[in-house]
Design a protein around this motif. Structure first.
Motif, PDB file in Angstrom:
ATOM      1  N   GLY A   1       0.804  -1.210   0.000  1.00  0.00           N
ATOM      2  CA  GLY A   1       0.000   0.000   0.000  1.00  0.00           C
ATOM      3  C   GLY A   1       0.835   1.258   0.000  1.00  0.00           C
ATOM      4  N   LEU A   2       2.144   1.113   0.225  1.00  0.00           N
ATOM      5  CA  LEU A   2       3.049   2.256   0.197  1.00  0.00           C
ATOM      6  C   LEU A   2       2.968   2.994  -1.135  1.00  0.00           C
ATOM      7  N   ALA A   3       2.691   2.258  -2.212  1.00  0.00           N
ATOM      8  CA  ALA A   3       2.679   2.865  -3.547  1.00  0.00           C
ATOM      9  C   ALA A   3       1.279   3.222  -4.034  1.00  0.00           C
ATOM     10  N   ARG A   4       0.263   3.003  -3.203  1.00  0.00           N
ATOM     11  CA  ARG A   4      -1.104   3.227  -3.666  1.00  0.00           C
ATOM     12  C   ARG A   4      -1.334   4.682  -4.064  1.00  0.00           C
ATOM     13  N   LEU A   5      -0.941   5.601  -3.199  1.00  0.00           N
ATOM     14  CA  LEU A   5      -1.104   7.015  -3.521  1.00  0.00           C
ATOM     15  C   LEU A   5      -0.207   7.415  -4.686  1.00  0.00           C
TER      16      LEU A   5
ATOM     17  N   SER B   1       3.220   6.584   2.816  1.00  0.00           N
ATOM     18  CA  SER B   1       2.800   6.612   1.421  1.00  0.00           C
ATOM     19  C   SER B   1       2.566   8.034   0.946  1.00  0.00           C
ATOM     20  N   GLY B   2       2.117   8.887   1.850  1.00  0.00           N
ATOM     21  CA  GLY B   2       1.924  10.289   1.497  1.00  0.00           C
ATOM     22  C   GLY B   2       3.158  11.133   1.767  1.00  0.00           C
ATOM     23  N   MET B   3       3.829  10.850   2.871  1.00  0.00           N
ATOM     24  CA  MET B   3       4.997  11.643   3.249  1.00  0.00           C
ATOM     25  C   MET B   3       6.115  11.528   2.206  1.00  0.00           C
ATOM     26  N   LEU B   4       6.313  10.323   1.666  1.00  0.00           N
ATOM     27  CA  LEU B   4       7.365  10.140   0.668  1.00  0.00           C
ATOM     28  C   LEU B   4       7.113  10.983  -0.577  1.00  0.00           C
TER      29      LEU B   4
ATOM     30  N   GLU C   1     -15.139   6.097  -6.597  1.00  0.00           N
ATOM     31  CA  GLU C   1     -13.816   6.224  -5.981  1.00  0.00           C
ATOM     32  C   GLU C   1     -12.870   7.153  -6.745  1.00  0.00           C
ATOM     33  N   SER C   2     -12.756   6.945  -8.043  1.00  0.00           N
ATOM     34  CA  SER C   2     -11.815   7.752  -8.826  1.00  0.00           C
ATOM     35  C   SER C   2     -12.205   9.228  -8.819  1.00  0.00           C
ATOM     36  N   ALA C   3     -13.500   9.491  -8.965  1.00  0.00           N
ATOM     37  CA  ALA C   3     -13.966  10.877  -8.954  1.00  0.00           C
ATOM     38  C   ALA C   3     -13.687  11.530  -7.604  1.00  0.00           C
ATOM     39  N   PHE C   4     -13.847  10.769  -6.540  1.00  0.00           N
ATOM     40  CA  PHE C   4     -13.633  11.320  -5.203  1.00  0.00           C
ATOM     41  C   PHE C   4     -12.161  11.650  -4.978  1.00  0.00           C
ATOM     42  N   PHE C   5     -11.261  10.815  -5.507  1.00  0.00           N
ATOM     43  CA  PHE C   5      -9.828  11.104  -5.379  1.00  0.00           C
ATOM     44  C   PHE C   5      -9.475  12.398  -6.098  1.00  0.00           C
ATOM     45  N   PHE C   6      -9.987  12.572  -7.309  1.00  0.00           N
ATOM     46  CA  PHE C   6      -9.725  13.809  -8.052  1.00  0.00           C
ATOM     47  C   PHE C   6     -10.320  15.010  -7.320  1.00  0.00           C
ATOM     48  N   PHE C   7     -11.484  14.828  -6.710  1.00  0.00           N
ATOM     49  CA  PHE C   7     -12.130  15.917  -5.984  1.00  0.00           C
ATOM     50  C   PHE C   7     -11.289  16.346  -4.775  1.00  0.00           C
ATOM     51  N   THR C   8     -10.797  15.383  -4.013  1.00  0.00           N
ATOM     52  CA  THR C   8     -10.035  15.730  -2.806  1.00  0.00           C
ATOM     53  C   THR C   8      -8.688  16.356  -3.135  1.00  0.00           C
ATOM     54  N   THR C   9      -8.110  15.994  -4.271  1.00  0.00           N
ATOM     55  CA  THR C   9      -6.787  16.540  -4.611  1.00  0.00           C
ATOM     56  C   THR C   9      -6.868  17.818  -5.436  1.00  0.00           C
ATOM     57  N   ASN C  10      -7.788  17.869  -6.393  1.00  0.00           N
ATOM     58  CA  ASN C  10      -7.876  19.040  -7.278  1.00  0.00           C
ATOM     59  C   ASN C  10      -8.797  20.134  -6.751  1.00  0.00           C
ATOM     60  N   GLU C  11      -9.864  19.752  -6.046  1.00  0.00           N
ATOM     61  CA  GLU C  11     -10.831  20.731  -5.551  1.00  0.00           C
ATOM     62  C   GLU C  11     -10.529  21.139  -4.108  1.00  0.00           C
ATOM     63  N   LEU C  12     -10.321  20.118  -3.237  1.00  0.00           N
ATOM     64  CA  LEU C  12     -10.039  20.407  -1.823  1.00  0.00           C
ATOM     65  C   LEU C  12      -8.553  20.616  -1.564  1.00  0.00           C
ATOM     66  N   HIS C  13      -7.733  20.267  -2.542  1.00  0.00           N
ATOM     67  CA  HIS C  13      -6.279  20.474  -2.465  1.00  0.00           C
ATOM     68  C   HIS C  13      -5.649  19.727  -1.280  1.00  0.00           C
ATOM     69  N   PHE C  14      -6.118  18.513  -1.032  1.00  0.00           N
ATOM     70  CA  PHE C  14      -5.470  17.664  -0.037  1.00  0.00           C
ATOM     71  C   PHE C  14      -4.103  17.252  -0.579  1.00  0.00           C
ATOM     72  N   GLU C  15      -3.060  17.499   0.197  1.00  0.00           N
ATOM     73  CA  GLU C  15      -1.721  17.150  -0.239  1.00  0.00           C
ATOM     74  C   GLU C  15      -1.444  15.680   0.079  1.00  0.00           C
ATOM     75  N   PRO C  16      -0.434  15.087  -0.574  1.00  0.00           N
ATOM     76  CA  PRO C  16      -0.126  13.665  -0.353  1.00  0.00           C
ATOM     77  C   PRO C  16       0.115  13.319   1.110  1.00  0.00           C
ATOM     78  N   GLU C  17       0.771  14.222   1.835  1.00  0.00           N
ATOM     79  CA  GLU C  17       1.073  13.937   3.242  1.00  0.00           C
ATOM     80  C   GLU C  17      -0.210  13.759   4.050  1.00  0.00           C
ATOM     81  N   PHE C  18      -1.224  14.580   3.779  1.00  0.00           N
ATOM     82  CA  PHE C  18      -2.486  14.438   4.507  1.00  0.00           C
ATOM     83  C   PHE C  18      -3.216  13.170   4.082  1.00  0.00           C
ATOM     84  N   LEU C  19      -3.191  12.846   2.789  1.00  0.00           N
ATOM     85  CA  LEU C  19      -3.824  11.616   2.330  1.00  0.00           C
ATOM     86  C   LEU C  19      -3.159  10.405   2.964  1.00  0.00           C
TER      87      LEU C  19
END
Length: 478
Positions: A43-47, A179-182, A262-280
């Motif tokens: 799961g380290l590479a999932r994000l 996975s996010g911090m890296l 699922e895919s739409a929600f990932f795009f929403f959290t990253t592109n719209e809400l601007h969640f960074e990898p570390e938070f994910l």
């Protein structure tokens, strides 16, 4: 000295009971648990995969969903891997060589993503190879667990499955935050390089599996293999033609095949809400902890609850709670004074616990149904039905995203997609009587090798717990 020996014995017994759920911590058990642990670590590479597809290959949400459906194909043909493993030993062994091979394939997959993959087609092939690697190792390790779980006493029922999935969740827990911090400090391809080392661990521990050669000598090999394959086909025919097996499996297919957002929600959290990898990564950490909590709750309080009860209530409650995503996608949570990040963490925590609780009874049922000699094949055959449903789910989700006009920047109709995907999960519930009606999970009878169509036997379905959790329904990137 006697006191010391007695004290040491008490410590060993305590470790066996508390950590290994009553199972003897042999080198073979540790090897089996290591395979599950590695599945969690991957799961380290999932994000990294998700960001790679979104930012480097510039795929849309619908394209990502369609791709995930395609790379789930190895999980649909898992019966083939089980059939080959059960009936066609390599150098006389049915398990070890296939674990070694799966580890090598996994390493090749991640190295390819780290170096030569630059197009969507190449990415699909590389991720599918990684999916194949995990699917093969999953078939083998599941068959090992089934073989050993059959010897469990009634009081220990489900303990080996709980231990196995706890180990997988622990692997996910350890790597979740990283996975996010890296990704905050390294490129996605660097993460792929790091991940490439983990499948080789599976190849290494395969040699600790206690397994005797199937054939006594080479001259008897071909006849033995043919007889083994013939026996498998006979056993499988007896099992899959039972109404009490295929009917509930059909129910789970209908439930699992509902579309995913699922895919739409990932795009929403990253592109719209601007969640960074570390938070994910933090979100993944929370869900990994929640998964362990769900396993503990089941092991401690729910092992004797009828399966229909757990399944029905978890479905209804997850659908109701899933509607809370509407608050996030419409930004209504902000009006309530709830920060986007805190809302996302709490939502993921609750749904993950429920998802794991709903999943554990299925593992108990699975182990008690497989007749000797075809553990891998039957286990993989019946759960591949729901893996096929997962593919359908992704493709339906992709079609809905395209129809609603949801793109990497347009999320105006995302609330409609959320409503459709949540409510559709309830559609199969009128057919819940297709599921077995055992008084409790511990009373589920075992499918014997000589059972006939007239016997009322339980079923062996598998549904993916990630249907309830905000994760992909299949396992293309684990």
């Amino acid at each position: 000295m006697l006191v010391s020996s007695s004290g040491l014995s008490k410590v060993k017994d305590s470790v066996k009971e508390k950590i290994f759920f009553g199972n003897e911590p042999t080198s073979e058990l540790l090897a089996i648990l290591t395979v599950y642990f590695v599945q969690g670590i991957l799961g380290l590479a999932r994000l990294a995969v998700s960001f790679f597809l979104k930012d480097e290959l510039l795929l849309t949400p619908a394209q990502v969903s369609a791709l995930f459906g395609i790379v789930a194909l190895p999980w649909i043909i898992k019966p083939l891997f089980g059939f080959i493993s059960d009936g066609l030993p390599i150098f006389g062994y049915r398990r070890r060589p296939y674990l070694v091979l799966s580890g090598i394939l996994g390493a090749i997959s991640w190295v390819s993503l780290a170096t030569i993959v630059h197009t969507p087609i190449a990415a699909t092939l590389a991720i599918a190879l990684g999916s194949l690697s995990v699917a093969v190792s999953d078939v083998i390790v599941d068959s090992l667990v089934v073989e050993r779980a059959r010897a469990e006493s009634q009081a220990q029922a489900g303990s080996l499955q709980s231990l196995s999935w706890s180990t997988s969740a622990l692997g996910g827990l350890i790597t979740a935050y990283f996975s996010g911090m890296l990704l905050e400090h390294f490129t996605t391809r660097t993460v792929f390089w790091i991940t490439a080392s983990f499948p080789l661990i599976v190849s290494a521990v395969a040699w600790f599996i206690a397994e005797s050669p199937v054939n006594k000598n080479a001259s008897e090999g071909d006849d033995s293999n043919f007889q083994s394959i013939t026996h498998q086909l006979q056993q499988l025919r007896k099992a899959i033609t039972q109404k009490a097996i295929w009917l509930p499996t059909a129910f789970l297919f209908l439930w699992q095949a509902t579309p995913t957002a699922e895919s739409a929600f990932f795009f929403f959290t990253t592109n719209e809400l601007h969640f960074e990898p570390e938070f994910l990564g933090r979100v993944r950490l929370v869900t990994s902890i929640a998964s362990l909590v769900g396993i503990w709750i089941f092991q401690r309080f729910l092992k004797t609850v009828p399966f229909r009860v757990i399944f029905a209530w978890s479905t209804v409650l997850s659908t109701v709670l899933g509607m809370t995503m509407l608050l996030l996608v419409t930004h209504a949570n902000r009006s309530l004074g709830i920060d986007d990040r805190w809302f996302s963490l709490g939502d993921s925590l609750i749904l993950t616990v429920m998802g794991q609780i709903a999943y554990m009874p299925v593992l108990v049922l699975a182990a008690r149904l497989c007749p000797p000699g075809v553990e891998a094949t039957l286990f993989a055959l019946l759960m591949s039905v729901t893996n096929l449903a997962g593919l359908v789910s992704y493709e339906l989700g992709a079609g809905l995203m395209h129809w609603l006009g949801i793109t990497e920047t347009n999320f105006n109709a995302l609330w409609v997609l959320v409503i459709i995907t949540n409510l559709s999960t309830l559609l199969p519930l009128p057919f819940i009587n297709w599921l077995p009606a055992a008084d409790s999970q511990n009373e589920t009878p075992t499918l014997s090798p000589t059972s006939t169509n007239s016997g009322e036997q339980p079923f062996l379905p598998e549904f993916i717990s990630k249907l309830i959790v905000r994760e992909p329904k299949s396992e293309p990137v684990d």
